[in-house]
Design a protein around this motif. Structure first.
Motif, PDB file in Angstrom:
ATOM      1  N   PRO A  22     -32.309  -4.280  71.878  1.00 46.21           N
ATOM      2  CA  PRO A  22     -32.054  -5.045  70.738  1.00 46.21           C
ATOM      3  C   PRO A  22     -31.668  -6.643  71.090  1.00 46.21           C
ATOM      4  N   THR A  23     -31.170  -6.527  72.287  1.00 45.03           N
ATOM      5  CA  THR A  23     -30.956  -8.074  72.522  1.00 45.03           C
ATOM      6  C   THR A  23     -31.874  -8.663  73.486  1.00 45.03           C
ATOM      7  N   SER A  24     -32.190  -8.063  74.320  1.00 42.37           N
ATOM      8  CA  SER A  24     -33.452  -8.500  75.530  1.00 42.37           C
ATOM      9  C   SER A  24     -35.047  -8.586  74.888  1.00 42.37           C
ATOM     10  N   GLY A  25     -35.464  -7.553  73.883  1.00 42.38           N
ATOM     11  CA  GLY A  25     -36.650  -7.497  73.454  1.00 42.38           C
ATOM     12  C   GLY A  25     -37.262  -6.789  74.446  1.00 42.38           C
ATOM     13  N   GLY A  26     -36.929  -6.241  75.720  1.00 36.91           N
ATOM     14  CA  GLY A  26     -37.524  -5.991  76.678  1.00 36.91           C
ATOM     15  C   GLY A  26     -37.586  -4.258  76.853  1.00 36.91           C
ATOM     16  N   TYR A  27     -37.927  -3.925  78.071  1.00 44.02           N
ATOM     17  CA  TYR A  27     -37.838  -2.623  78.469  1.00 44.02           C
ATOM     18  C   TYR A  27     -36.385  -2.183  78.535  1.00 44.02           C
ATOM     19  N   ASN A  28     -35.906  -1.172  77.818  1.00 41.26           N
ATOM     20  CA  ASN A  28     -34.684  -0.750  78.107  1.00 41.26           C
ATOM     21  C   ASN A  28     -34.597   0.697  78.821  1.00 41.26           C
ATOM     22  N   PRO A  29     -34.057   0.906  79.950  1.00 42.35           N
ATOM     23  CA  PRO A  29     -33.980   1.979  80.691  1.00 42.35           C
ATOM     24  C   PRO A  29     -33.591   3.238  80.054  1.00 42.35           C
ATOM     25  N   THR A  30     -33.120   3.319  78.739  1.00 43.93           N
ATOM     26  CA  THR A  30     -32.868   4.337  78.090  1.00 43.93           C
ATOM     27  C   THR A  30     -33.445   4.322  76.661  1.00 43.93           C
ATOM     28  N   PHE A  31     -32.968   5.135  75.680  1.00 37.10           N
ATOM     29  CA  PHE A  31     -33.929   5.129  74.417  1.00 37.10           C
ATOM     30  C   PHE A  31     -32.726   5.064  73.535  1.00 37.10           C
ATOM     31  N   ASP A  32     -33.249   5.065  72.342  1.00 42.16           N
ATOM     32  CA  ASP A  32     -32.439   5.127  70.957  1.00 42.16           C
ATOM     33  C   ASP A  32     -33.434   5.945  69.890  1.00 42.16           C
ATOM     34  N   LEU A  33     -32.770   6.965  69.435  1.00 42.55           N
ATOM     35  CA  LEU A  33     -33.309   7.853  68.461  1.00 42.55           C
ATOM     36  C   LEU A  33     -32.343   8.004  67.395  1.00 42.55           C
ATOM     37  N   TRP A  34     -32.964   7.953  65.875  1.00 44.50           N
ATOM     38  CA  TRP A  34     -32.378   7.961  64.853  1.00 44.50           C
ATOM     39  C   TRP A  34     -32.871   8.469  63.712  1.00 44.50           C
ATOM     40  N   SER A  35     -32.405   8.805  62.628  1.00 44.25           N
ATOM     41  CA  SER A  35     -32.636   9.145  61.148  1.00 44.25           C
ATOM     42  C   SER A  35     -32.165   8.112  60.317  1.00 44.25           C
ATOM     43  N   THR A  36     -32.535   7.554  59.303  1.00 44.35           N
ATOM     44  CA  THR A  36     -31.931   6.761  58.402  1.00 44.35           C
ATOM     45  C   THR A  36     -31.140   7.599  57.578  1.00 44.35           C
ATOM     46  N   ALA A  37     -31.192   8.811  57.160  1.00 42.46           N
ATOM     47  CA  ALA A  37     -30.971   9.875  56.461  1.00 42.46           C
ATOM     48  C   ALA A  37     -30.792   9.181  54.884  1.00 42.46           C
ATOM     49  N   ASN A  38     -32.045   8.355  54.533  1.00 46.82           N
ATOM     50  CA  ASN A  38     -32.161   7.839  53.387  1.00 46.82           C
ATOM     51  C   ASN A  38     -31.213   6.700  52.870  1.00 46.82           C
ATOM     52  N   SER A  39     -30.733   5.942  54.073  1.00 48.30           N
ATOM     53  CA  SER A  39     -29.828   5.018  53.747  1.00 48.30           C
ATOM     54  C   SER A  39     -30.369   3.716  54.363  1.00 48.30           C
ATOM     55  N   THR A  40     -30.217   2.380  53.921  1.00 45.04           N
ATOM     56  CA  THR A  40     -30.504   1.024  54.539  1.00 45.04           C
ATOM     57  C   THR A  40     -28.975   0.746  55.156  1.00 45.04           C
ATOM     58  N   THR A  41     -28.078   1.490  55.284  1.00 47.76           N
ATOM     59  CA  THR A  41     -26.847   1.133  55.944  1.00 47.76           C
ATOM     60  C   THR A  41     -26.726   1.911  57.345  1.00 47.76           C
ATOM     61  N   THR A  42     -26.826   0.862  58.309  1.00 49.28           N
ATOM     62  CA  THR A  42     -26.958   1.407  59.665  1.00 49.28           C
ATOM     63  C   THR A  42     -25.832   2.561  59.877  1.00 49.28           C
ATOM     64  N   ALA A  43     -24.604   2.129  59.485  1.00 47.92           N
ATOM     65  CA  ALA A  43     -23.359   3.154  59.661  1.00 47.92           C
ATOM     66  C   ALA A  43     -23.707   4.475  59.135  1.00 47.92           C
ATOM     67  N   GLN A  44     -24.537   4.537  58.225  1.00 50.21           N
ATOM     68  CA  GLN A  44     -24.678   6.153  57.589  1.00 50.21           C
ATOM     69  C   GLN A  44     -25.916   6.746  58.229  1.00 50.21           C
ATOM     70  N   TRP A  45     -26.711   6.109  59.320  1.00 48.78           N
ATOM     71  CA  TRP A  45     -27.545   6.594  60.027  1.00 48.78           C
ATOM     72  C   TRP A  45     -27.051   7.755  61.010  1.00 48.78           C
ATOM     73  N   VAL A  46     -28.101   8.775  61.253  1.00 51.51           N
ATOM     74  CA  VAL A  46     -27.715   9.853  62.188  1.00 51.51           C
ATOM     75  C   VAL A  46     -28.442   9.363  63.618  1.00 51.51           C
ATOM     76  N   LYS A  47     -27.701   9.152  64.788  1.00 49.80           N
ATOM     77  CA  LYS A  47     -28.360   8.515  65.737  1.00 49.80           C
ATOM     78  C   LYS A  47     -27.742   8.989  66.960  1.00 49.80           C
ATOM     79  N   ASN A  48     -28.370   8.840  68.117  1.00 52.93           N
ATOM     80  CA  ASN A  48     -27.954   9.415  69.244  1.00 52.93           C
ATOM     81  C   ASN A  48     -27.023   8.376  70.024  1.00 52.93           C
ATOM     82  N   TRP A  49     -26.926   7.339  69.649  1.00 53.29           N
ATOM     83  CA  TRP A  49     -25.871   6.461  70.311  1.00 53.29           C
ATOM     84  C   TRP A  49     -24.504   6.289  69.507  1.00 53.29           C
TER      85      TRP A  49
END
Length: 171
Positions: A144-171
């Motif tokens: 999210p900050t470098s805009g480049g390759y990240n040696p890890t990954f992010d995976l998430w579900s928005t759970a029908n919410s636009t508020t990121t605090a309510q998302w289901v995520k792997n981080w």
């Protein structure tokens, strides 16, 4: 004697007020049951999303062990518009089940995860992984900050919410 039986029968009838009270109590109880069932459904969907994210995370780690890198997706994990997740979710599906042509059938590539039919969606002939809420999963290897390759990954579900605090995520 006949007159006293008539008085007992007349006193045993329900009044309109009593019937309205009973109906209002039934309506209040039905409302409570419906509200509770909606909460239970959402909690179950969140729990299922957590389990699916954990399974896909393990499959992605196996993919990386074989290929040296995670499948590439340029989507940023801060993007809150779930309609933009389709391409990333399509990459996730193709990479994990070996469906390189996107026809919805496992292909000749290595399969790291078998998806159930209720986990998949299709749009314009392309298959993607959908969350229990019916949206595409978000998947990103871009930092999210470098805009480049990240040696890890992010995976998430928005759970029908636009508020990121309510998302289901792997981080």
């Amino acid at each position: 004697m006949h007159g006293s039986l008539g008085k007992i029968a007349a006193g045993a009838a329900f009044t309109i007020v009593e019937i309205l009270v009973v109906i209002s109590i039934i309506l209040v109880l039905a409302g409570l049951v419906l509200a509770t069932s909606g909460y239970v459904y959402n909690k179950g969907a969140r729990s299922r999303a957590e389990a699916e994210i954990a399974a896909m995370s393990a499959a992605l780690e196996n993919y990386k062990a074989d290929n040296g890198t995670f499948p590439t997706s340029g989507l940023l994990p801060t993007e809150s518009d779930p309609t933009k997740y389709f391409d990333a979710s399509e990459i996730l599906y193709a990479s994990l089940c070996g469906d390189t042509d996107g026809d919805g059938q496992p292909g000749p590539g290595t399969s790291y995860m078998a998806f159930k039919s209720n986990q998949l969606g299709a749009d314009n002939g392309k298959t993607f992984v959908k969350d229990p809420f019916g949206n595409s999963y978000g998947y990103s290897t871009a930092g999210p900050t470098s805009g480049g390759y990240n040696p890890t990954f992010d995976l998430w579900s928005t759970a029908n919410s636009t508020t990121t605090a309510q998302w289901v995520k792997n981080w």
